[in-house]
Design a protein around this motif. Structure first.
Motif, PDB file in Angstrom:
ATOM      1  N   PHE A 182       5.226  -3.214   0.369  1.00  0.00           N
ATOM      2  CA  PHE A 182       4.109  -2.285   0.282  1.00  0.00           C
ATOM      3  C   PHE A 182       3.584  -2.386  -1.149  1.00  0.00           C
ATOM      4  CE2 PHE A 182       7.179  -0.662   3.326  1.00  0.00           C
ATOM      5  CZ  PHE A 182       6.390  -0.523   4.469  1.00  0.00           C
ATOM      6  N   GLY A 183       2.435  -3.034  -1.292  1.00  0.00           N
ATOM      7  CA  GLY A 183       1.885  -3.275  -2.615  1.00  0.00           C
ATOM      8  C   GLY A 183       0.563  -2.556  -2.818  1.00  0.00           C
ATOM      9  N   HIS A 184       0.354  -2.064  -4.015  1.00  0.00           N
ATOM     10  CA  HIS A 184      -0.895  -1.365  -4.358  1.00  0.00           C
ATOM     11  C   HIS A 184      -1.664  -2.198  -5.365  1.00  0.00           C
ATOM     12  CE1 HIS A 184      -3.505   2.193  -4.803  1.00  0.00           C
ATOM     13  NE2 HIS A 184      -3.572   1.827  -6.074  1.00  0.00           N
ATOM     14  N   GLY A 185      -2.854  -2.674  -4.979  1.00  0.00           N
ATOM     15  CA  GLY A 185      -3.700  -3.432  -5.881  1.00  0.00           C
ATOM     16  C   GLY A 185      -4.565  -2.508  -6.706  1.00  0.00           C
ATOM     17  N   PHE A 186      -4.467  -2.629  -8.042  1.00  0.00           N
ATOM     18  CA  PHE A 186      -5.187  -1.714  -8.923  1.00  0.00           C
ATOM     19  C   PHE A 186      -6.612  -2.182  -9.230  1.00  0.00           C
ATOM     20  CE2 PHE A 186      -0.666  -1.148 -10.030  1.00  0.00           C
ATOM     21  CZ  PHE A 186      -0.546   0.204  -9.752  1.00  0.00           C
ATOM     22  N   SER A 221      -8.330  -2.722  -4.499  1.00  0.00           N
ATOM     23  CA  SER A 221      -7.711  -3.198  -3.259  1.00  0.00           C
ATOM     24  C   SER A 221      -6.898  -2.108  -2.577  1.00  0.00           C
ATOM     25  CB  SER A 221      -6.812  -4.408  -3.562  1.00  0.00           C
ATOM     26  OG  SER A 221      -6.163  -4.851  -2.399  1.00  0.00           O
ATOM     27  N   GLY A 222      -6.189  -1.278  -3.345  1.00  0.00           N
ATOM     28  CA  GLY A 222      -5.397  -0.202  -2.764  1.00  0.00           C
ATOM     29  C   GLY A 222      -4.122  -0.702  -2.106  1.00  0.00           C
ATOM     30  N   TRP A 223      -3.602   0.084  -1.172  1.00  0.00           N
ATOM     31  CA  TRP A 223      -2.315  -0.245  -0.545  1.00  0.00           C
ATOM     32  C   TRP A 223      -2.489  -1.330   0.500  1.00  0.00           C
ATOM     33  CZ3 TRP A 223       2.195   0.926  -2.419  1.00  0.00           C
ATOM     34  CH2 TRP A 223       2.320   2.037  -3.267  1.00  0.00           C
ATOM     35  N   GLN A 224      -1.588  -2.322   0.428  1.00  0.00           N
ATOM     36  CA  GLN A 224      -1.552  -3.420   1.388  1.00  0.00           C
ATOM     37  C   GLN A 224      -0.105  -3.592   1.861  1.00  0.00           C
ATOM     38  OE1 GLN A 224      -4.275  -5.217   2.324  1.00  0.00           O
ATOM     39  NE2 GLN A 224      -5.690  -4.204   0.888  1.00  0.00           N
ATOM     40  N   THR A 225       0.061  -3.919   3.129  1.00  0.00           N
ATOM     41  CA  THR A 225       1.379  -4.180   3.699  1.00  0.00           C
ATOM     42  C   THR A 225       1.508  -5.667   3.990  1.00  0.00           C
ATOM     43  OG1 THR A 225       1.428  -1.988   4.718  1.00  0.00           O
ATOM     44  CG2 THR A 225       2.992  -3.614   5.552  1.00  0.00           C
ATOM     45  N   HIS A 226       2.606  -6.251   3.544  1.00  0.00           N
ATOM     46  CA  HIS A 226       2.828  -7.691   3.723  1.00  0.00           C
ATOM     47  C   HIS A 226       4.155  -7.909   4.446  1.00  0.00           C
ATOM     48  CE1 HIS A 226      -0.420  -8.049   0.829  1.00  0.00           C
ATOM     49  NE2 HIS A 226       0.295  -7.343  -0.041  1.00  0.00           N
ATOM     50  N   PHE A 227       4.090  -8.665   5.529  1.00  0.00           N
ATOM     51  CA  PHE A 227       5.290  -9.014   6.279  1.00  0.00           C
ATOM     52  C   PHE A 227       5.675 -10.450   5.955  1.00  0.00           C
ATOM     53  CE2 PHE A 227       3.232  -5.695   8.731  1.00  0.00           C
ATOM     54  CZ  PHE A 227       4.284  -4.836   8.997  1.00  0.00           C
ATOM     55  N   ILE A 228       6.955 -10.642   5.714  1.00  0.00           N
ATOM     56  CA  ILE A 228       7.452 -11.952   5.327  1.00  0.00           C
ATOM     57  C   ILE A 228       8.511 -12.389   6.322  1.00  0.00           C
ATOM     58  CG2 ILE A 228       8.503 -13.321   3.487  1.00  0.00           C
ATOM     59  CD1 ILE A 228       5.773 -12.104   2.818  1.00  0.00           C
ATOM     60  N   LEU A 229       8.339 -13.560   6.892  1.00  0.00           N
ATOM     61  CA  LEU A 229       9.370 -14.138   7.747  1.00  0.00           C
ATOM     62  C   LEU A 229       9.524 -15.598   7.377  1.00  0.00           C
ATOM     63  CD1 LEU A 229       7.561 -12.091   9.856  1.00  0.00           C
ATOM     64  CD2 LEU A 229       9.549 -12.639  11.236  1.00  0.00           C
TER      65      LEU A 229
END
Length: 873
Positions: A847-851, A861-869
């Motif tokens: 869960f990353g927040h782009g400033f 950008s705000g909050w982004q969710t990234h799934f890693i497999l």
């Protein structure tokens, strides 16, 4: 049980009390008279009868006593005492009584043995705790059906539960245990147990006062009590609970800190706990003593290393403030097996039997003289080197990674390095790798080393997915990390494929709405089997469709426009001995062919044609990270690659300056009836001419409490040998998201992860992504990225390595060095978790927040969710 007045009770044993007595009665009198132990009388045992509640065979019980009919005994006497004790030692009975029931012919004694069998548990119920905690208590105390219920078990259970809660600050926990007969059971020996728990209120610390300290402030001393804190409204992470073990550890830390500051005689005179109605107050009284300094430091017994060499390792010198903690670490740091101390200096040069001891020789006023007494011992050599636990991996794969050899001079550093090399193969559980020193012979100066390994699943089923610029991107692959091509025709070696030689075979398919990619690769890490010289071959085929990126953030895929990319590579790599053997140099030759079919791009204008890419890549890496490649806790990993094609411009007769001017003139005129620009671009890119440089570095630093900091940077640059010929449209960079950009735009573009921003969204700051006929997905020619992660291991077990991450990072992309500004970054921060399972690789979510806003937008950008497999940042 009471007996008739004519019986003699000669022995009784109940739980832990042994009573040996003789009660003498006559047929005339009804009163009892004690018989002293000194008045023993000789008897012959006439009979022994067993009574009482028991399921055991009565003859067996008698045989365990050691008594038999016809045996001569003294009443009272040792034989009787030993018989009772033997029955007690069986731990099968809760009550044992021995009676003299009658005397015949004045010397024949008839005995009665009364026993009460220890009851067994039928059912248990724990009240006052949650179901999960109840289950934990039952398992930890082995309170299962059939368990023998003794007073010791009851006491142990009470203490365990009380101690468990006291460790969490519940000092007033009460535990009651009630044992009752199991009335619904036909077996009268079974009982039910009811445990009532009242943990009470958590005891907190109202205040911590310190008396007697002048040299170290109250605040500093309280800081050393890291796990014992006062109540404070603003404290969130550290609660003010009182735990005795933590308090004891904190007091030891206080004395240690005093010694680090030169106060060798510091001690805690008293520590008092004042209990209130609900909370407690702590008071510490310290005696600091005087401050000391190092005087003369002499080395005694050293012949291998001179005083100057040892002094450099010791670091401490005359006149320094006395620091007992540092002195011990510089002599022998037991917390770091690879420490740069005097003990390891000897151990790494063959002196396994050396003993080093710092001794105070003189204390005068505030100065302490020391002798570092050294017994060097005999030079040690490795004798036998063995490995145990490898069921699948062949011996030669392990032994080529083992740095210790029979006959070589002993080196502790080589043993530690061996553990790292074995762990880096990823074939073994790094938590269970251990060297066992055996058969140590001080006289011969030899020792054996046995490396114990536990194999784990090394093959992976890769199921990777994520949402990129064109929607869902999926990967399906098989990776066999311990493959054996030599046994490919040996049916017995298939598990499910031939394994054991440490080779790698990978089959992979990746697809999204805009592309399809298929690849196969094979790596032999030890070509020839004698030196770490690896050979890698790979082949891939990609079909790429044209994508159009709109300002609204939508990506449209045009399947009528496509190109094929087919290629392969051959690479070799060698581990170097200089500057050190953590360096690896690699050389790779790559050939790829692009076949365009009605494909349009802003970077070139021939929709149908071909491009050929023949390159050589030089790589240099240095990796000295610690044992586990999944969760390193120390060391660094540095990498540099230089990729180049042939500078074709130097060999052909084409006037690229003239062609560049012609192309620009036609483009500015806006009229090109003969498609001359397409002809020029086809000529420019028929054979791709470029060079590409990349740098990256990762550093791992272990912090207290298992935390690890990973700091990293990366940089990439795509350049052209001939500016008139221009930069190629391929091999560019895009930043954003999980790094699963999925080759939106042109194939062979590198997608760089930058959490807190959508995939492939961070392009050159000079681009206007709303500008007509500008394909923002084609990437930039320069990028830089910085990242800082704080990691914490949740589980390092072989079945699943789990760790949490907190991160801050920033990155940017540029079209040229005029735009380049290493401090103008797209910044982000966030948290995530990683799970590595041998069968599936690395899984995770962030869960990353782009400033900052992505190029072409005004909102951050705000909050982004990234799934890693299946991949790792």
């Amino acid at each position: 049980m009471e007996k008739q007045a004519s019986n003699f009770k000669i022995a009784r044993f109940r739980y832990t009390t042994l009573l040996v007595s003789i009660l003498l009665f006559t047929s005339t009198f009804t009163f009892a008279q004690d018989l002293g132990l000194g008045d023993s009388k000789r008897y012959v045992i006439g009979s022994i009868e067993v009574k009482g509640q028991t399921t055991y065979n009565k003859k067996t019980i008698v045989s365990y006593t050691g008594l038999r009919e016809g045996q001569v005994v003294y009443l009272p006497g040792d034989d009787i005492s030993k018989a009772i004790k033997k029955l007690w030692d069986l731990e099968l009975f809760s009550d044992v009584n021995l009676y003299l029931v009658r005397i015949e012919d004045d010397n024949v004694a008839h005995l009665e043995l009364e026993v009460q069998q220890v009851p067994v548990l039928k059912d248990i119920r724990i009240e006052g705790v949650k179901k999960g905690k109840s289950k934990e208590f039952i398992e930890d105390n082995d309170l299962t059906a059939g368990t023998k219920i003794t007073e010791n078990l009851i006491t142990t259970t009470k203490n365990y539960i009380r101690d468990k809660y006291r460790k969490s600050g519940f000092l007033n926990t009460k535990v009651l245990v009630n044992v009752t007969d199991a009335k619904d059971s036909t077996d009268t020996n079974k009982v039910n147990m009811l445990v009532r728990v009242d943990k009470g209120q958590r005891v907190k610390i109202d205040s911590i006062s310190i008396i007697g300290n002048d040299k170290i402030s109250n605040a500093s001393i309280r800081k050393y009590l890291k796990k014992t804190k006062r109540k404070n409204f603003f404290r969130i992470w550290k609660r003010s609970k009182y735990i005795a073990d933590d308090y004891k550890e904190g007091k030891e830390k206080i004395i240690e800190k005093y010694k680090e500051k030169g106060y060798r005689d510091a001690r805690i005179l008293s520590d008092t706990i004042y209990k209130g109605d609900k909370n407690i107050a702590l008071q510490l009284k310290v005696e600091e003593g005087r401050r000391y300094y190092f005087g003369d430091i002499n080395f005694i017994g050293n012949s291998v290393f001179n005083d100057h060499a040892l002094a450099r390792k010791l670091v401490l010198k005359k006149g320094d403030v006395y620091n007992g903690v540092l002195l011990k670490k510089r002599v022998a740091d037991n917390g770091d097996p690879d420490a740069d101390d005097i003990t390891n200096l000897y151990a790494n040069n063959g002196y396994f039997f050396s003993r080093i001891q710092p001794v105070e020789t003189n204390v005068q006023n505030d100065t302490i003289d020391f002798e570092i007494r050294i017994v060097e011992g005999k030079l040690a050599h490795f004798n036998n080197i063995t490995v145990t636990g490898n069921d699948r991996t062949n011996d030669h794969v392990l032994f080529r990674n083992i740095r210790t050899r029979p006959g070589e001079v002993y080196s502790k550093q080589k043993i530690i390095r061996t553990l790292r090399e074995l762990g880096q193969t990823q074939f073994f559980d790094t938590e269970q790798l251990s060297p066992n020193i055996k058969n140590v012979d001080p006289n011969a100066g030899t020792l054996d080393v046995e490396y114990s390994v536990v194999e784990k699943g090394s093959s992976q089923f890769e199921l990777q997915g994520g949402f990129g610029g064109t929607g869902f991107i999926g990967t399906l692959g098989l990776r066999f990390n311990n493959f054996s091509i030599a046994n490919i025709f040996n049916g017995d070696s298939y598990r499910p494929l031939p394994s054991g030689d440490g080779q790698s075979l990978s089959l992979r398919a990746q697809a999204s709405q805009s592309f399809r990619t298929y690849s196969i690769s094979f790596t032999e890490p030890w070509l020839g089997g004698k030196k770490p010289f690896s050979l890698s071959v790979s082949f891939s085929h990609t079909k790429q469709f044209r994508t159009n990126f709109s300002g609204a953030g939508r990506v449209d895929v045009d399947t009528d426009q496509s190109f094929l990319l087919t290629g392969g590579s051959v690479g070799v790599a060698k581990r170097l001995d200089w500057p050190d053997d953590y360096f690896t140099v690699s050389h790779t030759l790559t050939a790829r062919h692009y076949n365009l079919k009605n494909f349009q791009s802003s970077l070139f204008t021939f929709p149908n044609g071909n491009a050929n890419d023949f390159t050589y890549t030089f790589g240099l890496t240095r990796d000295n990270t610690t044992i586990s490649p999944i969760f390193p806790i120390g060391g660094s990993r540095l990498s540099m690659t230089f990729k180049t094609s042939l500078p074709y411009s130097l060999f052909d007769d084409t006037d690229w300056e003239a062609l560049s001017e012609e192309r620009e003139s036609i483009f500015l005129s806006g009229v090109d009836p003969d498609n001359r620009i397409s002809e020029i671009d086809q000529e420019r890119f028929k054979f791709l001419e470029y060079y590409k440089i990349k740098f990256s570095g990762d550093w791992y630093t272990q912090l207290p409490k298992k935390f690890v900091i990973k700091s990293s940077f990366s940089f990439g640059f795509l350049g052209a040998y001939n500016q008139d010929r221009g930069l190629i449209p391929f091999e560019r960079f895009r930043l954003g998201g999980s790094g699963l950009g999925g080759n939106v735009g042109l194939a062979s573009i590198e997608n760089i992860a930058l959490r807190g921003y959508p995939d492939a969204s961070v392009l050159s700051l000079a681009r206007d992504i709303n500008e007509a006929n500008l394909d923002a997905n084609e990437g930039s020619t320069i990028f830089n990225k910085y990242s800082l992660e704080l990691r914490y291991p949740i589980s390092l077990k072989p079945a699943a390595t789990i760790y949490g991450v907190g991160f801050v990072e920033g990155g940017a992309a540029y079209d040229n060095f005029k735009q380049f500004n290493p401090f103008q970054l797209n910044r982000s921060a966030g948290v995530g978790i990683r799970i590595f399972m041998p069968a599936f690789g690395l899984l995770g979510i962030d869960f990353g927040h782009g400033f900052d806003p992505v190029p072409g937008q005004t909102e951050k950008s705000g909050w982004q969710t990234h799934f890693i497999l299946g991949q790792q940042f």
